[in-house]
Every structure is written in C-alpha cells, then in structure tokens.
Design a protein around this motif. Structure first.
Motif, PDB file in Angstrom:
ATOM      1  N   ARG A  51     -78.006  -3.578 -27.539  1.00 48.13           N
ATOM      2  CA  ARG A  51     -77.930  -2.306 -27.614  1.00 48.13           C
ATOM      3  C   ARG A  51     -78.258  -1.998 -25.840  1.00 48.13           C
ATOM      4  O   ARG A  51     -77.820  -0.495 -25.524  1.00 48.13           O
ATOM      5  N   PRO A  52     -79.545  -2.102 -24.898  1.00 44.67           N
ATOM      6  CA  PRO A  52     -80.229  -2.221 -23.857  1.00 44.67           C
ATOM      7  C   PRO A  52     -78.773  -1.483 -22.447  1.00 44.67           C
ATOM      8  O   PRO A  52     -78.411  -0.719 -21.981  1.00 44.67           O
ATOM      9  N   LEU A  53     -77.405  -2.985 -23.548  1.00 47.37           N
ATOM     10  CA  LEU A  53     -76.315  -3.080 -21.613  1.00 47.37           C
ATOM     11  C   LEU A  53     -75.741  -1.734 -22.651  1.00 47.37           C
ATOM     12  O   LEU A  53     -74.417  -1.101 -21.959  1.00 47.37           O
ATOM     13  N   GLY A  54     -75.403  -1.117 -23.541  1.00 44.20           N
ATOM     14  CA  GLY A  54     -74.516  -0.569 -23.778  1.00 44.20           C
ATOM     15  C   GLY A  54     -74.805   0.977 -23.840  1.00 44.20           C
ATOM     16  O   GLY A  54     -74.548   1.881 -23.238  1.00 44.20           O
ATOM     17  N   ALA A  55     -76.490   1.207 -23.663  1.00 40.51           N
ATOM     18  CA  ALA A  55     -77.131   1.878 -23.251  1.00 40.51           C
ATOM     19  C   ALA A  55     -76.862   2.241 -21.776  1.00 40.51           C
ATOM     20  O   ALA A  55     -76.419   3.502 -20.759  1.00 40.51           O
ATOM     21  N   ILE A  56     -77.096   1.196 -21.267  1.00 43.19           N
ATOM     22  CA  ILE A  56     -76.857   1.588 -19.469  1.00 43.19           C
ATOM     23  C   ILE A  56     -75.369   2.006 -19.351  1.00 43.19           C
ATOM     24  O   ILE A  56     -74.729   2.308 -18.386  1.00 43.19           O
ATOM     25  N   VAL A  57     -74.567   0.673 -19.736  1.00 42.98           N
ATOM     26  CA  VAL A  57     -72.554   1.313 -19.761  1.00 42.98           C
ATOM     27  C   VAL A  57     -72.470   2.375 -20.061  1.00 42.98           C
ATOM     28  O   VAL A  57     -71.828   3.104 -18.627  1.00 42.98           O
ATOM     29  N   PHE A  58     -73.304   2.916 -21.293  1.00 34.83           N
ATOM     30  CA  PHE A  58     -73.162   4.425 -21.543  1.00 34.83           C
ATOM     31  C   PHE A  58     -73.151   5.271 -20.472  1.00 34.83           C
ATOM     32  O   PHE A  58     -73.451   6.645 -20.367  1.00 34.83           O
ATOM     33  N   GLY A  59     -74.563   5.194 -19.724  1.00 29.58           N
ATOM     34  CA  GLY A  59     -75.323   6.279 -19.378  1.00 29.58           C
ATOM     35  C   GLY A  59     -75.216   6.650 -18.334  1.00 29.58           C
ATOM     36  O   GLY A  59     -75.094   7.327 -16.952  1.00 29.58           O
ATOM     37  N   ASN A  60     -73.823   4.969 -17.869  1.00 31.44           N
ATOM     38  CA  ASN A  60     -73.612   5.477 -16.373  1.00 31.44           C
ATOM     39  C   ASN A  60     -72.467   6.546 -16.579  1.00 31.44           C
ATOM     40  O   ASN A  60     -72.510   6.974 -15.239  1.00 31.44           O
ATOM     41  N   ILE A  61     -71.660   6.222 -17.670  1.00 33.87           N
ATOM     42  CA  ILE A  61     -70.676   7.308 -17.713  1.00 33.87           C
ATOM     43  C   ILE A  61     -70.892   9.016 -17.523  1.00 33.87           C
ATOM     44  O   ILE A  61     -70.634   9.700 -17.360  1.00 33.87           O
ATOM     45  N   GLY A  62     -72.222   8.801 -18.803  1.00 35.80           N
ATOM     46  CA  GLY A  62     -73.105  10.122 -18.455  1.00 35.80           C
ATOM     47  C   GLY A  62     -73.398  10.668 -17.636  1.00 35.80           C
ATOM     48  O   GLY A  62     -72.774  11.550 -17.514  1.00 35.80           O
ATOM     49  N   ASP A  63     -74.166  10.307 -16.898  1.00 36.22           N
ATOM     50  CA  ASP A  63     -74.385  10.506 -15.852  1.00 36.22           C
ATOM     51  C   ASP A  63     -73.802  10.662 -14.327  1.00 36.22           C
ATOM     52  O   ASP A  63     -73.810  11.753 -13.695  1.00 36.22           O
ATOM     53  N   ARG A  64     -72.426   9.875 -14.685  1.00 30.71           N
ATOM     54  CA  ARG A  64     -71.355  10.412 -13.833  1.00 30.71           C
ATOM     55  C   ARG A  64     -70.425  11.403 -13.794  1.00 30.71           C
ATOM     56  O   ARG A  64     -69.829  11.660 -13.359  1.00 30.71           O
ATOM     57  N   PHE A  65     -70.060  11.196 -15.499  1.00 31.92           N
ATOM     58  CA  PHE A  65     -68.469  12.238 -15.822  1.00 31.92           C
ATOM     59  C   PHE A  65     -68.952  12.508 -17.177  1.00 31.92           C
ATOM     60  O   PHE A  65     -68.050  13.655 -16.991  1.00 31.92           O
ATOM     61  N   GLY A  66     -70.501  12.590 -17.272  1.00 32.04           N
ATOM     62  CA  GLY A  66     -70.265  14.301 -18.422  1.00 32.04           C
ATOM     63  C   GLY A  66     -70.789  13.257 -19.638  1.00 32.04           C
ATOM     64  O   GLY A  66     -70.649  12.160 -20.072  1.00 32.04           O
ATOM     65  N   ARG A  67     -71.970  14.030 -19.967  1.00 28.25           N
ATOM     66  CA  ARG A  67     -72.568  12.998 -21.390  1.00 28.25           C
ATOM     67  C   ARG A  67     -71.699  13.793 -22.592  1.00 28.25           C
ATOM     68  O   ARG A  67     -71.321  12.575 -23.611  1.00 28.25           O
ATOM     69  N   MET A 193     -66.837  20.095 -28.349  1.00 26.97           N
ATOM     70  CA  MET A 193     -68.144  20.176 -28.026  1.00 26.97           C
ATOM     71  C   MET A 193     -67.974  20.140 -26.000  1.00 26.97           C
ATOM     72  O   MET A 193     -67.202  19.758 -25.798  1.00 26.97           O
ATOM     73  N   GLU A 194     -68.766  21.212 -26.297  1.00 23.70           N
ATOM     74  CA  GLU A 194     -68.923  22.105 -25.039  1.00 23.70           C
ATOM     75  C   GLU A 194     -69.699  21.011 -23.805  1.00 23.70           C
ATOM     76  O   GLU A 194     -70.502  19.660 -24.395  1.00 23.70           O
ATOM     77  N   GLU A 195     -69.431  20.330 -22.515  1.00 22.81           N
ATOM     78  CA  GLU A 195     -70.669  20.159 -21.706  1.00 22.81           C
ATOM     79  C   GLU A 195     -71.999  20.594 -21.244  1.00 22.81           C
ATOM     80  O   GLU A 195     -72.294  21.458 -22.061  1.00 22.81           O
ATOM     81  N   SER A 196     -72.852  19.380 -21.138  1.00 20.96           N
ATOM     82  CA  SER A 196     -74.293  19.716 -21.401  1.00 20.96           C
ATOM     83  C   SER A 196     -74.412  20.839 -19.876  1.00 20.96           C
ATOM     84  O   SER A 196     -73.530  20.282 -18.785  1.00 20.96           O
ATOM     85  N   PRO A 197     -75.095  22.201 -20.261  1.00 16.86           N
ATOM     86  CA  PRO A 197     -75.471  22.997 -18.738  1.00 16.86           C
ATOM     87  C   PRO A 197     -76.224  22.150 -17.862  1.00 16.86           C
ATOM     88  O   PRO A 197     -75.493  22.455 -16.431  1.00 16.86           O
ATOM     89  N   ASP A 198     -76.957  21.083 -18.533  1.00 21.03           N
ATOM     90  CA  ASP A 198     -77.600  20.872 -16.213  1.00 21.03           C
ATOM     91  C   ASP A 198     -76.434  19.967 -15.853  1.00 21.03           C
ATOM     92  O   ASP A 198     -76.434  19.670 -14.325  1.00 21.03           O
ATOM     93  N   PHE A 199     -75.384  18.885 -16.234  1.00 20.27           N
ATOM     94  CA  PHE A 199     -74.506  17.710 -15.738  1.00 20.27           C
ATOM     95  C   PHE A 199     -73.476  19.532 -15.106  1.00 20.27           C
ATOM     96  O   PHE A 199     -73.083  18.805 -13.806  1.00 20.27           O
ATOM     97  N   GLU A 200     -73.356  19.767 -16.119  1.00 22.23           N
ATOM     98  CA  GLU A 200     -72.252  21.517 -15.135  1.00 22.23           C
ATOM     99  C   GLU A 200     -72.915  21.654 -13.668  1.00 22.23           C
ATOM    100  O   GLU A 200     -72.900  22.217 -12.695  1.00 22.23           O
ATOM    101  N   ARG A 201     -74.074  21.627 -13.946  1.00 17.38           N
ATOM    102  CA  ARG A 201     -75.209  22.415 -12.488  1.00 17.38           C
ATOM    103  C   ARG A 201     -74.829  21.459 -11.774  1.00 17.38           C
ATOM    104  O   ARG A 201     -75.285  21.957 -10.762  1.00 17.38           O
ATOM    105  N   ARG A 203     -72.863  19.290 -11.066  1.00 18.01           N
ATOM    106  CA  ARG A 203     -71.198  18.463 -10.908  1.00 18.01           C
ATOM    107  C   ARG A 203     -70.791  20.349  -9.663  1.00 18.01           C
ATOM    108  O   ARG A 203     -69.924  19.489  -8.747  1.00 18.01           O
ATOM    109  N   ALA A 204     -71.810  21.359 -10.506  1.00 15.97           N
ATOM    110  CA  ALA A 204     -71.462  22.258  -8.783  1.00 15.97           C
ATOM    111  C   ALA A 204     -71.737  22.171  -7.989  1.00 15.97           C
ATOM    112  O   ALA A 204     -71.616  22.565  -6.867  1.00 15.97           O
ATOM    113  N   ALA A 205     -73.268  21.410  -7.768  1.00 18.26           N
ATOM    114  CA  ALA A 205     -74.413  21.092  -6.567  1.00 18.26           C
ATOM    115  C   ALA A 205     -73.711  19.843  -5.952  1.00 18.26           C
ATOM    116  O   ALA A 205     -74.473  19.970  -5.091  1.00 18.26           O
TER     117      ALA A 205
END
Length: 418
Positions: A51-67, A193-201, A203-205
């Motif tokens: 589970r932690p490995l999956g969280a890190i892999v998907f966390g990397n995707i979520g922080d780089r490419f969106g939730r 679903m729409e993307e998270s507003p914080d991740f959109e921020r 990405r814009a910044a």
C-alpha cells in the motif's frame, strides 16, 4: 467533490471484502487445516505492505499530473484485480498455487488502494470551503464505510443464502464479481470529474513539483511524522476494532460466521452516523482537541469492549462492537483532514503517502494477524483491545504537541515545517 467522496464506496468494498470473508477464503484457498485462517490473514498483512508503494507511485502522478488522473488509474487497476480474483481456481482445483495467486492479486489491490486514499483526501480538502473542510473530507470516510457496510452485507447474504458446500464451491465468487462491476461503474463516473482547484493553481503558477518525493522529504518531514502518528491511531482502531472483529468472534467460538458478519454490519452503520458528526465538531472546535479526546477514548475502552464481545452474549457483544466502531469512525473522520492539513498543496499527495499510508501499512495490515496469533497462542481474548490501547497511549503525546489549527482552517506553511 460528491463523485470523489462517494466513489470511495468501491475502494473499501473491495478492500475490506478480504477481511470480512477471511474465514471462507481460508477454506477455499488455503484448506481446512490448522492455521489456515492465520495464513489467510498473513496474506492480507503481506499484501498491505504494498500500500505505501502504491501511494508513493500514485502520489507522484497526483502531484505532477493531477489528482483526477491518479484516481482514474487507481480504480482501473482495482477493477481488473477484482475481476481476476473472481475467476481464480481454488485449492481443491490446483492445490497451494491457489493461495499464492490470491496473494498476488491482493498485492495488486493493495497497491491501487494506496493511491486511492491519498488522491481522494487531497481532492476533497482542496475543493472544500475553509470552514467545512473536515465535514466534507470526512464524507470520504463515511462513504468508504458505506462500502464496508455493503461488503459485509453482501458477504452475510451470500453466507446465509447458500449451504456450505455451494459457498465453498462457487458462491464465494459472487461478492468479488459484484465488486468488479461496482469498480467499473466508478471509473465511468470519475471520467467526468474536474481537476482539483488547488492543482489547477499549481499548474497555472508552475509550482507543481517535478520530483514530488524529493520535494516532500525536503520540505515536509515534520508533517510526514505527524501524519504517521495520526494515521497509526486511525489504522489500529479501524482494522483491529472493526474489520478484524468478524474473524475474532468466529475463531474464538463466541458466535457463528453469519451472526458475526451481521454484527459488523451494525458496526458499519455506527461509523456512518458518527463520521459526519465528528467532522463537524472538528470544524467547530479544531482538530487537536477532538483528536486528543478520541485518543483518550481509544486508550481506556478497547480492552473492556473485547471482553464483552468474547463473553458469548449477543447484547454485550453488540455494545462492544458499537463502542469500538464509534471510536474508530471518529478518528477516521478528523484524522483524514488533519493529516492532509499537515501539507500545503505542493507535494501534498506524496506527503500523505509517506506519512499516512506507511502508518496504515504497519498498524492496519499487520495488526489483525498479530491479534489473531496472540489470541490463538495465549487464549488472551482481550489482547486486540490492549494493542489498540498501547498505540493510543503512545500517540497521545504527539497529538498534544500538534500545532493549533484554527477551527475550520489549515496550518500555515511555517507550521507545516515546524
């Protein structure tokens, strides 16, 4: 946000199904010999370490490419794993290889669930109004418990509808087929679903981290440690105090397999009722006082509650299960938002993965097996309650030292680093 919250129904249906059905799966995939239930729970513990490995892999995707992208991929993997599990051959058909195949698919499931939790919690926190963050984020916990309720209900109905021979021959596949269909339906809905507003921020910044793991380790170490402590308490109260209970009641001979599952259904209802109430309380009074009160309850009540459940009397067992469920549901409600608030938007999903999911792997995946082994080898039926109490006492000083969070608000960037 509603889609994100209520789609966690499928996550927890699929994942808790293994524990609620542990006694059946032990016969089907391991055999009827001594220690088969312990071996099945050991498979759960081993798979949970993914589970932690999956969280890190998907966390990397979520922080780089969106939730949104991370949540779509995780539920797609979950769908495939559930469908494959439903099609597995049994121990009677291929021998010990059946158990190994089940373990492999549980590892895949655990990997995907690790990414599911961190993505949903971050998505909900980032879209919620400031003074309703806990109430809205706790909706994921309530919805996941609806999934657990659905899981235990389907298991109980299957056990009661079939005779033991048919259940072990083919009936055990029904809950997994239902879970695969449920997971696929969630993927279809999530695609809108729409993307998270914080991740959109971000990405814009241009502030989304290119290397989220390194970023979290450099900037969020204190938040990771605090998230670990909060999640350790949430994990052991949930996995030992709720999902292990059917196996505990059956293996100690206190109640039948079917009655134990129905008792767990009632416990799930308690969690659903408690979760939004505790979330709203933490929005009103702050995360810290609510967490401290729940930790104190987890320190003093579990031993007595497991004693009641081991008594063999149905009313006393129902009281014990309900109290444990209320404590676990409360910790899950406020713990979800409290762990997410340890991090600013940048690197949040990976920070959650490092802290919360690692604690869940250690205090959630391993503890049901440890509790079962202690009960089997010593006859100490209150040992699971003692395990919860020890963790609660150990975590309490960390909770008392948490930076004060304004009611309904998040920590400042300086607080997350201190």
């Amino acid at each position: 946000m509603a889609i994100a919250a209520f789609s966690t129904v499928v996550e927890w249906y699929d994942f808790t199904l293994y524990l609620y059905f542990a006694t059946v799966l032990s016969r089907v995939f391991v055999g009827t010999g001594d220690g088969s239930l312990a071996a099945t729970l050991a498979g759960f513990a081993v798979a949970y370490l993914l589970r932690p490995l999956g969280a890190i892999v998907f966390g990397n995707i979520g922080d780089r490419f969106g939730r949104r992208r991370a949540m779509l991929i995780s539920v797609a993997v979950m769908t495939a794993a559930m469908l494959a599990t439903a099609a597995l051959p049994t121990h009677a058909q291929i021998g010990p290889a059946a158990g190994w195949l089940l373990l492999l698919l549980r590892c895949v499931m655990s990997f995907s669930v690790g990414g599911e939790y961190v993505g949903v919690v971050a998505y909900l926190l980032e879209g919620a109004p400031e003074r309703r963050r806990a109430l809205i984020t706790s909706s994921a916990s309530a919805a996941s418990e609806i999934g657990a309720l659905l899981s235990v209900g389907v298991c109980a109905a299957t056990v009661h509808a079939l005779d033991p021979a048919d259940l072990d021959a083919w009936g055990w596949r029904i809950p997994f087929l239902f879970g695969a269909a449920l997971a696929f339906s969630v993927w279809v809905v999530r695609a809108k679903m729409e993307e998270s507003p914080d991740f959109e921020r971000q990405r814009a910044a241009g502030t989304a981290p290119e290397r989220p793991l390194a970023y979290a380790l450099r900037h969020h170490r204190a938040g990771v440690l605090r998230g670990f402590a909060i999640s350790a308490l949430g994990s052991i109260t949930y996995y030992v105090g709720i999902t292990y209970v059917p196996a505990f009641l059956t293996s100690t001979g206190a109640f039948s397999e079917g009655w134990s599952l129905w008792l767990s259904t009632a416990a799930a209802l308690v969690v659903i009722l408690v979760t939004p109430l505790v979330g709203a309380l933490s929005d009103r009074f702050g995360r810290k006082p609510v967490l401290v009160a729940l930790a104190a309850a987890a320190a003093v009540s579990p031993v007595a509650m497991f004693s009641l459940m081991a008594s063999g009397a149905q009313p006393e067992a129902a009281i014990g299960a309900a109290v444990l469920a209320a404590v676990a549901g409360g910790v899950s409600a406020v713990g979800a938002v409290a762990t997410a608030e340890q991090f600013p938007g940048e690197g949040r999903v990976t920070g959650l993965a490092l802290g919360a999911t690692t604690a869940t792997a250690l205090f959630g995946g391993v503890t049901p097996l440890l509790a079962q082994l202690i009960v089997e080898r010593t006859g100490w039926t209150t040992a699971p309650g003692a395990m919860i109490a020890v963790v609660a006492v150990a975590v309490l000083p960390v909770l008392l030292a948490l930076p004060k969070t304004p009611p309904g608000g998040a920590m400042t960037a300086e607080q997350t680093r201190s």
